[in-house]
Each structure stands twice: as C-alpha cells, then as structure tokens.
Scaffold this active site. Sequence first.
Site, PDB file in Angstrom:
ATOM      1  N   LYS A 273      38.748  25.312  60.901  1.00  0.00           N
ATOM      2  CA  LYS A 273      38.876  25.805  59.515  1.00  0.00           C
ATOM      3  C   LYS A 273      37.564  25.681  58.750  1.00  0.00           C
ATOM      4  O   LYS A 273      37.260  26.499  57.890  1.00  0.00           O
ATOM      5  CB  LYS A 273      39.993  25.058  58.782  1.00  0.00           C
TER       6      LYS A 273
ATOM      7  N   GLU B 265      40.396  20.507  49.027  1.00  0.00           N
ATOM      8  CA  GLU B 265      40.488  21.778  48.295  1.00  0.00           C
ATOM      9  C   GLU B 265      41.367  21.599  47.057  1.00  0.00           C
ATOM     10  O   GLU B 265      42.310  20.810  47.082  1.00  0.00           O
ATOM     11  CB  GLU B 265      41.160  22.860  49.165  1.00  0.00           C
TER      12      GLU B 265
ATOM     13  N   HIS C 297      56.591  25.730  56.858  1.00  0.00           N
ATOM     14  CA  HIS C 297      55.474  26.508  57.418  1.00  0.00           C
ATOM     15  C   HIS C 297      55.890  27.417  58.566  1.00  0.00           C
ATOM     16  O   HIS C 297      55.038  27.916  59.291  1.00  0.00           O
ATOM     17  CB  HIS C 297      54.324  25.589  57.873  1.00  0.00           C
TER      18      HIS C 297
ATOM     19  N   ARG D  47      44.812  36.507  66.751  1.00  0.00           N
ATOM     20  CA  ARG D  47      45.847  36.941  67.720  1.00  0.00           C
ATOM     21  C   ARG D  47      46.692  38.027  67.062  1.00  0.00           C
ATOM     22  O   ARG D  47      46.607  38.246  65.857  1.00  0.00           O
ATOM     23  CB  ARG D  47      46.742  35.750  68.077  1.00  0.00           C
TER      24      ARG D  47
END
Length: 499
Positions: free
Chosen positions: A118, A202, A237, A294
């Site tokens: 990330k 963040e 999620h 993907r």
Amino acid sequence: MRKINKLLVANRGEIALRVMRTAREMGIKTVAVYSEADRNALHVRYADEAVCIGPAASSESYLRGDKIIDVCKKLGVDAIHPGYGFLSENAKFSQMVKDAGLIFVGPSAESIEIMGDKLSAKRAAAKYNIPMVPGTPDAVTDRAEAKVIAGQIGYPVLIKASAGGGGKGMRIVENEVEFDEQMERAVSEAISAFGDGAVFVEKYVASPRHIEIQVLGDQHGNTIYLFERECSVQRRHQKVVEEAPSSCLTPEIREAMGKCAVDVARSCGYYGAGTVEFIVDDKLNFYFLEMNTRLQVEHPVTEMITGVDLVRQMIYIAEGQELQLKQEELEINGHAMEIRVYAEDPTNNFLPDVGNLKTYVRPQGNGVRVDDGFEQGMDIPIYYDPMIAKLITHAATRQESIDKMVRAIDEYEISGVQTTLAFCRFVMLHEAFTSGNFDTHFVKHYFTPEVLKKEADKDETEIAAALVAYLMGQAKQPTSATTMASVATKSKWKANRVK
Ligand code: MV4
C-alpha cells in the site's frame, strides 16, 4: 503478438466457468485444474481437459503454482488465467509463468509488486498528483513524529498496515490518548499477519462510499476506464451488493475519477484488467485507496452496462494486441445490480452453512444473469469460499434493476443450505438503499438478524393461510405432493390450476 490456443484456468467455481465460457467463444481450448474435493465440479466437466493437482486444501492444490506450471508443460498450454483470489495477485507466480515461457493473463510482476504494497502504491500515485487522504507519506519509523502528524491531520485517524489491504490490518484511533497503544498493536498485528510491520497513518474518512473504477490497459501504452462500481454495501469488508453506475456520482466527478484511475494505472506501467479503489466523502471528494491487480468478483456489473467482455479483453491484451476500445466510444447503458449469494446463515452471524444443494433452481428471464458453479444435488465443499453464485440484473434504470433483482431473488429456489438471499432482499427493499442514501456503514446501521426472522414469520403465516385456503378449495380433489409443495414453498409456479 502470440496467439493463445490453449488456456489453463488456475481457479475453481463460478469464475473458472465464466473464464472458460469466454475462451470457448474465442475458439480457445481450455484446461481445468482441480483438487480432489472438486472432482465433480462443473468447471472440471466443462473444460476440454482437466487435471487433478492435489488434495482439497488450497495450499496443496490451487495455490501450488509449480504443479500448475507442470500441467501447462505436459499439455502444451499457452497461457494461464488466474481468475481472482488464489495466485491472481502473486507477483512471484506471475514471474514464474513468464520464466516458464508461458503467458500470464494479467499484469506484470512489477505492477503487482508496486500495487501489492500500500505504501509503494501511494508513492507511485503521488508522482501523478493523485488525491489521497492526508497522512504520513511513508512507513512510520518514528512513532513520536507519527503522533504529531496524527495531531496535525486531526482525529480520528486510521493506522494501516502497508502489506495489508481489503480492510485487513486497519485500526481506528479516536484520539491522542489511544495513539501509542493502538500503534503498538497495529505494528505487532502487521508483523504476525503479514510478516511486515510497516504501518502508516491516514485521516479517517468517517462515512465514506467505496467506489472503484475498472481500467483496461494494453502493452502499447493505451489505457481506458470503464466507469465505476459502487461497492459500499459490505459486511466486515466482504462486499455483498455491487452496482454500476453509482447513484451518487455526477458526470463530472465520474470523468475526474476515471482519468485519475487511468493515471494510477500508468503510474505502475499497468496492463491487463485492474481496479482502482477510492473512498468518496459526503461532499463527493474522492481519495485513492489502493489498486487491485486482478479481475474482480464484481466485474459483471461493468460488463452489463458497457457491453464489454472483460475476460475477452484480458486475453487480447495478454496476446499483445492493441486495445480496439476507444474511451470516447464507451458509454453507460442502463443500470446493473449484483448480489453475492453465500451459503451462510444471516440469522446466525453469517456462519457458513455449506452442505448439499437439495434444491437448486436458478432465476431466469430478461436481464437476469447467474454466474455460479453448482447444480442441484451437488455438495458445497467446506474448503473454499462459501459463495454459491453471483446474481446480476440489468435494466434501463436503477429502480428497475432493483425490481428485477427482487423478482429474481424470489424465483431463486435453493434448499439444503441457508443462504444470504433473504438478507440481500432486505437490502434491495430498504429505503436507505433504494434512495441511494447509504455508505459503507449500511449493514451496521440497518441490519439485525431480527429483521429477517420477522420476515420469515410473516412468510410462514402467509404460506399457512395459502395452504388452508387451498385445502378448503380442493377438499373434494386429491392433492399431489408437488402441488402441496408448490403452495407450501411459495414457488413461482402456482399449484396446478387445471380443474
Ligand atoms: C479508509 C476508510 C476511511 N478512511 N481509509 C477498507 C478496506 C480498504 N479498501 C481500505 N478501506 C477503507 N479505508 C481512510 N483513510 C474506509 C475504508 C473502508 C471501510 C472502512 C471501514 C468499514 C468498512 C469499509 C468499507 C470500505 C472502505
């Protein structure tokens, strides 16, 4: 340019079948690989050739890149399509495939590597001035400095593992008092989960929508976007409902996000099909989160509104062809909705409920697509993701795609396992969803198992009443078991009305 004549699909279930169908349409021979638990699976029966590569456990079968490449050499395979999950975002495997002289139907190992971490993804994106959530530009090495930055960007903040993704390795810090302890936990969790303790901070965007852009890039520098998918209805999620286009974007924001996604793809020299994820706040500010290298589970909703077969494009790109699709020629046609049908019990904390598909009858009709990997009478294996199918509807407007979805859900006949169909029906009919006024907290805010139990009780009362009415009306005639069953299960086919 290198023509693909034989394609091995290194996957199972619905996506393996879906990829094979497009390959067959293109005149490409297909090879299936399967574990012992998938001996009777549909993708095994559909492929031109099939090879068992090991026991049920994925680590001994679908994740064994060496065995898969061996099969390719033995059968004269030209290319491997990884589908999603398993080896689809494994940079080492992508490189192994290339080193073995085979074509990997996907991006380069370099692109996978850049976007798989990330922080390296953020560094690459920063070179293209991609909007990102305020935070630490790099991995935290000095916790005191990170705490200062957290104070500057303002709480709540998120501490994210660089090797994480898809919600794994994320911790919310509500205020400065909690910072040190949460940082400590985030680092140790990242080390144990990913073997990499790098974390960054963040600003937490409190009630975001999760909107992602589909991109396609060829190996000649052409990159286009195929609009967005709204994926905000998630549970822990795990996406439950996806749709295209999003009900909240304006044409201007859509174009800005699309161009931004193309830049993110260019920032890592991307080719193939990819998805750039954003979070969007209530003022429609969008922030780059991560890029998935993907084909995604939810790609069919993009195919339905654009008419583009993304697997066909992936194969053309892997052969080295130039994209024939032009950005200015792409347009959004209607609205597509997708629900994921899992063998899980939503009244029991969505616990997997795999077993035998005693009854399995798919919905049909105009604008209904079912991507699945099962037939009636098959067992759903315990070893893999318990997704039974993706049910997709396409119609002229968002409301019509919702109406069609509810009709299709009601016609989907599954017994022998609990499923998430009733939960998805609840979402489709909820005012927050139908109004478009929802975010990633929809499930937490509106769903409880009780809402389904209430619905089930109502259904039972209706069925009992129908049964009594039927028996009263039919008292003089014998009742066949099928007739009774159709009344009892509210089947789409009314009981035989021939007098
Ligand atoms: C965020 C966020 C809010 N603020 N980052 C979730 C998984 C991965 N794609 C990144 N995700 C998020 N990152 C900042 N700075 C919200 C999400 C997010 C989310 C967070 C909590 C619960 C559900 C979520 C669903 C989608 C995205």
